[in-house]
Design a protein around this motif. Structure first.
Motif, short mmCIF file in Angstrom:
data_model
loop_
_atom_site.label_atom_id
_atom_site.label_comp_id
_atom_site.label_asym_id
_atom_site.label_seq_id
_atom_site.Cartn_x
_atom_site.Cartn_y
_atom_site.Cartn_z
N SER A 121 0.64 -1.23 -0.14
CA SER A 121 0.01 0.20 0.11
C SER A 121 0.60 1.58 -0.51
O SER A 121 0.39 2.53 -0.56
N LEU A 147 -2.34 -5.81 -4.80
CA LEU A 147 -3.02 -5.48 -4.20
C LEU A 147 -4.56 -6.60 -4.29
O LEU A 147 -5.15 -7.14 -3.33
N THR A 148 -4.90 -5.97 -5.27
CA THR A 148 -6.03 -5.88 -5.42
C THR A 148 -5.91 -7.92 -6.33
O THR A 148 -6.69 -8.67 -6.08
N GLU A 166 -6.99 -9.58 -2.80
CA GLU A 166 -8.09 -9.44 -3.10
C GLU A 166 -9.47 -10.56 -3.90
O GLU A 166 -10.34 -12.24 -4.17
N TRP A 197 -8.75 -2.71 1.11
CA TRP A 197 -8.38 -2.05 -0.20
C TRP A 197 -9.74 -1.13 -1.02
O TRP A 197 -8.80 -0.55 -1.88
#
Length: 891
Positions: A578, A597-598, A601, A617
């Motif tokens: 992040s 990061l995506t 998820e 997120w």
């Protein structure tokens, strides 16, 4: 090709390296006459050559020709030609000629052939029928890469058969242009244009002299009707070059932006590549039908009309492509024409270096970070990108083991992966040594041929660096490095350590690769002196930074995707990623951090479809959405949610990836809809897509529209229709039309029909409409595709429309992996193979990951591939049959 033995059935490939033996002669000059008649083209060619070894006969390449005569001459002017016995072996595409006596090595001989060829609508090789302007005679154009010359007349159709040429063309006086390679012979055509044929005013003639030795695949001839835009460039040396842009009648205004791009390209190449064009005139010629975007033909570049002109229907990605293809084809005059690959196995040399030049021009023309992000997209592309091709395990070697059709070599491996190899080479040896190496290469092999080893020898010579490992691992194996890093800060010693490791792969040696990196502080600035390129050529190495007084915020590694492959920072958690997404000075690494990061998820949703999307997120995502300081294209990359995973082990979870993407987009829509709509409307009406300005804003606008439309609400339907109505650029119109066709909007079909009526009369407009049709996600999408195929306006012989309608569906994962979609792919490949094997092969790529599909889906796809291999035999289409058979191996 010299080895003429028919390939045994046991061979995996029709053509292999050993098939390219030493040529029996050295071609010196061709004197060519080409006469365009009603349906046939009459050809005559005198080949002046020297025997390289003792000869009793000649074996020429000749494909689908009518051979009238083969004669031996004492000289070019000899009136007492001696007929030669010959046998035309059509099953081998060979013309075997018997000489009257044994010819000794070093002897010069003149052989004349008289023959005819028959151009067609769909065989886009040799001379073929292009789209004809209204009221004009049939348009003819040629495409000789790789073995198209032999479809025009008998020849040694080999890259090494470089020679000078004199070409005389005869055709109807109704044509505006008769074009070939070289300069117009002012002795026969003093004004530089065709002259009437003596005694027959209905015919005209022109002669071109090409004094530069040229490979047969670069030969070009055309008889057509074009309007011409003329301009000129002048080099610093004072040399002037006339620029001609040959366009469909009435289209001159649409060529003005491309002409400006061409002028910039010519002068930029002169400044940066030390290359000046050698002929009087450089032409760009619009061709309507082609399997490829452009073709260098030594002075006569052909570019598909869809990309060669900038019109009201030009999409932004095609405007960007226009810049790329124009400079790309011009650079080929140096890399490809003057210095030519030795065999098709070295085609990557021609293309990879040229793509590298193209990329550097694009970085100087557009925002370089935006361009690099687009290049990374092409590496990751889910259908034709090289990582996807290599993940399947069937193909990926840059220097191939073999091939069934040379068009197979024109793919993402040659144009994308190989270009990355050139980029890595520059990073490893440094820009100064790279410049010296390329200068040595082009001077040493000017007017000749070069192979892969000779290319690398030049760079080793100037850099003093051994490149054997670099060459062997990057060019001769399938696969890519998977690199990971572990970092630690030693507070007491003031040292920062980066341990780089590449995964071992089946006992193979490690790759030799560059890792561009730097340490970044809490303010988002590189720590002074930390930026460097680390070279990894073992399985593990450590990079140590001394005198680091404070712990860095993070290490920014693999900047700008410095190597081709995958990279994982093992001990970087979500918080570190992040921070990197927010603060890294390198835009590519910011986007990569957000993608990772995506992906966290995404993978969670793949395994737990009902799991909630994390608040962390969504909060980070919102930060980028509300950040008004971000450049539009960078914001678009942050906000765009891809189907393509970063963790490539999930790449073949196609339907699950669609669902996960929709979940993520709906979560964004639910939380930020008002802001998405507000920013979409605030972007307002962009300028016309004929201008570079606005491209990045329109990209962002398209991403926002996708995020808004994901809820499929009536409010979104109204917004889509308003966007379509108010759009001022092709990109905005198509973006809205695609969103509409993916919705349940009540007016969907009626609006699409209205758009068809307005757009189908334009080559690019109709292609845009077809893309929108094939992007649909309603149950009727395959019925709509079949209906389009039956319209009188659709021509399956038009590659632009086939690509738009068929390949768009190949990337439509929500529909193509249904039972009907799988059946549709198989049936379309079978029906398209005899018409356009190139497009059929790209469509067949849809099934390349069959081995890694989940049970149930795997069996359905296997059956579909077996159907293709059964119905498309090797004799009917070797490339498609071979591709399907390769996919089936090991199942």
């Amino acid at each position: 090709m010299e080895n003429t033995a028919k390939s045994p059935a046991s061979r995996r490939f029709k053509y292999q390296r050993e098939d390219f033996g030493v040529l029996p002669v050295r071609l010196e000059h061709l004197t060519i006459r080409i006469n365009f008649m009603e349906e046939k083209v009459e050809t005559g060619c005198v080949m002046r050559m020297k025997a390289a070894a003792a000869l009793e006969g000649l074996e020429l390449d000749a494909k689908e020709l009518e051979i009238d005569k083969v004669e031996l001459l004492a000289s070019l002017e000899d009136a007492n030609a001696v007929p030669l016995a010959f046998e035309y072996m059509r099953d081998r595409d060979k013309l075997v000629v018997k000489l009257p006596r044994r010819v000794q090595a070093g002897e010069r001989l003149f052989v004349r052939t008289l023959s005819r060829c028959t151009p067609t609508e769909h065989t886009l090789e040799g001379i073929y029928k292009d789209s004809t302007p209204k009221g004009a005679p049939q348009q003819y154009i040629s495409q000789c890469q790789q073995w198209g010359f032999q479809r025009i007349m008998p020849i040694f159709d080999d890259c090494r058969a470089k020679c000078t040429m004199t070409t005389t063309i005869e055709a109807s006086s109704a044509y505006t242009h008769l074009v070939s390679n070289g300069n117009v012979d002012r002795r026969t055509n003093p004004d530089g244009v065709p002259v009437g044929k003596p005694g027959d005013p209905s015919r005209q003639m022109i002669t071109y002299e090409n004094p530069v030795p040229m490979a047969p695949y670069l030969f070009f001839v055309a008889a057509g009707t074009w309007d011409t835009l003329v301009d000129e460039v002048e080099y610093q040396s004072g040399k002037k070059v006339r620029l001609e842009y040959l366009v469909p009648p009435g289209s001159v205004e649409e060529a003005r932006v491309p002409m400006a791009i061409l002028k910039d390209s010519v002068l930029w190449v002169g400044r940066t590549q030390d290359y000046e064009y050698g002929f009087d005139t450089y032409r760009t010629i619009c061709m309507t039908k082609s399997n490829f975007g452009g073709m260098e033909n030594l002075g006569n570049t052909t570019i598909v009309t869809d990309a060669a002109l900038i019109t009201e229907h030009t999409l932004d990605h095609l405007l960007i492509y226009a810049h790329a293809v124009i400079v790309h084809e011009f650079e080929h005059n140096q890399c490809g024409s003057e210095t030519t690959m030795e065999t098709p196995f070295d085609v990557w040399l021609n293309e990879a270096y040229t793509v590298d030049v193209e990329r550097r021009f694009m970085a100087d023309t557009f925002d370089p970070a935006f361009m690099r992000l687009q290049q990374v997209d092409s590496i990751r592309a889910p259908l034709l990108g090289p990582l996807t091709i290599e993940d399947a395990g069937h193909f990926g070697r840059i220097v191939r083991e073999g091939f069934n059709d040379p068009d197979e070599l024109i793919d993402g491996v040659t144009y994308v992966k190989a270009a990355e190899v050139i980029r890595m080479l520059r990073l490893i040896i440094g820009p100064e040594a790279f410049h010296k190496g390329k200068t040595l290469y082009f001077s040493r092999y000017k007017s000749g041929n070069a192979n892969t080893d000779q290319f690398f020898e030049c760079f080793e010579e100037v850099s003093g660096i051994s490149l054997g490992q670099f060459k062997s691992e990057w060019l001769y194996r399938i696969g890519y490095p998977k690199v990971s890093a572990v970092t630690r800060y030693d507070c007491g010693e003031g040292r920062f350590h980066i341990r780089l490791r590449q995964e071992e792969q089946e006992g193979k040696p490690p790759f030799f690769l560059p890792v561009s990196l730097a340490l970044v502080d809490e303010d988002g600035r590189d720590i002074e002196g930390s930026a460097r390129v680390a070279v990894l050529k073992e399985f593990e190495t450590e990079v140590v930074f001394e005198n680091i007084k404070e712990p860095p915020a993070f290490a920014s590694m693999n900047r700008d995707s410095s190597f081709y492959g995958t990279f994982l920072h093992e001990n970087a958690g979500a918080l570190s990623l992040s921070t990197q997404a927010r603060l890294d000075p390198n835009d590519c690494n910011r986007v990569d951090a957000m993608r990772k990061l995506t992906d966290i998820e995404r993978v969670k949703l793949l395994h737990e479809p009902n799991a909630p999307v994390s608040a962390e997120w969504l909060s980070l995502y919102g930060g980028f959405l509300f950040d008004r300081s971000l450049p539009s294209s960078l914001k678009a990359y942050f906000l765009r949610v891809d189907e393509q995973p970063v963790d490539r082990s999930y790449a073949s979870w196609y339907l699950e990836l669609v669902v996960a993407r929709e979940r993520l987009m709906k979560a964004v829509n639910s939380r930020y809809r008002d802001e998405l709509v507000a920013q979409f409307k605030a972007l307002g009406i962009s300028g016309a897509s004929s201008m570079r300005s606005g491209i990045e804003e329109r990209m962002l606008k398209g991403v926002l529209l996708d995020l808004i439309a994901i809820d499929d609400s009536k409010e979104s339907h109204r917004l889509i229709l308003d966007a379509l109505e108010s759009a001022q650029s092709a990109t905005e119109r198509v973006s809205a039309l695609v969103a509409l066709n993916r919705s349940s909007g009540e007016t969907r079909r009626s609006v699409l029909e209205k758009v068809y009526e307005n757009w189908h009369g334009h080559l690019s407009g109709y292609a845009n409409y077809l893309r929108a049709v094939s992007s649909g996600t309603a149950k009727d999408v395959f019925d709509m595709i079949e209906a389009e195929k039956k319209r009188t306006s659709f021509d399956i012989n038009q590659p632009t429309w086939c690509r738009a309608l068929f390949l768009t569906m190949a990337g439509n994962n929500k529909m193509v992996w249904t039972d009907r979609g799988i059946e549709w792919v198989a049936d379309t490949v079978v029906s398209l193979a005899p018409v356009n094997a190139t497009t059929a092969g790209r469509l067949l790529n849809t099934f390349q990951h069959v081995k890694s599909l989940k049970p149930g889906l795997k069996e359905k796809v296997t059956f579909a591939i077996e159907k293709i291999a059964w119905l498309v035999t090797e004799k009917e289409c070797a490339s498609i049959h071979g591709q399907a058979s390769t996919y089936l191996k090991g199942l």
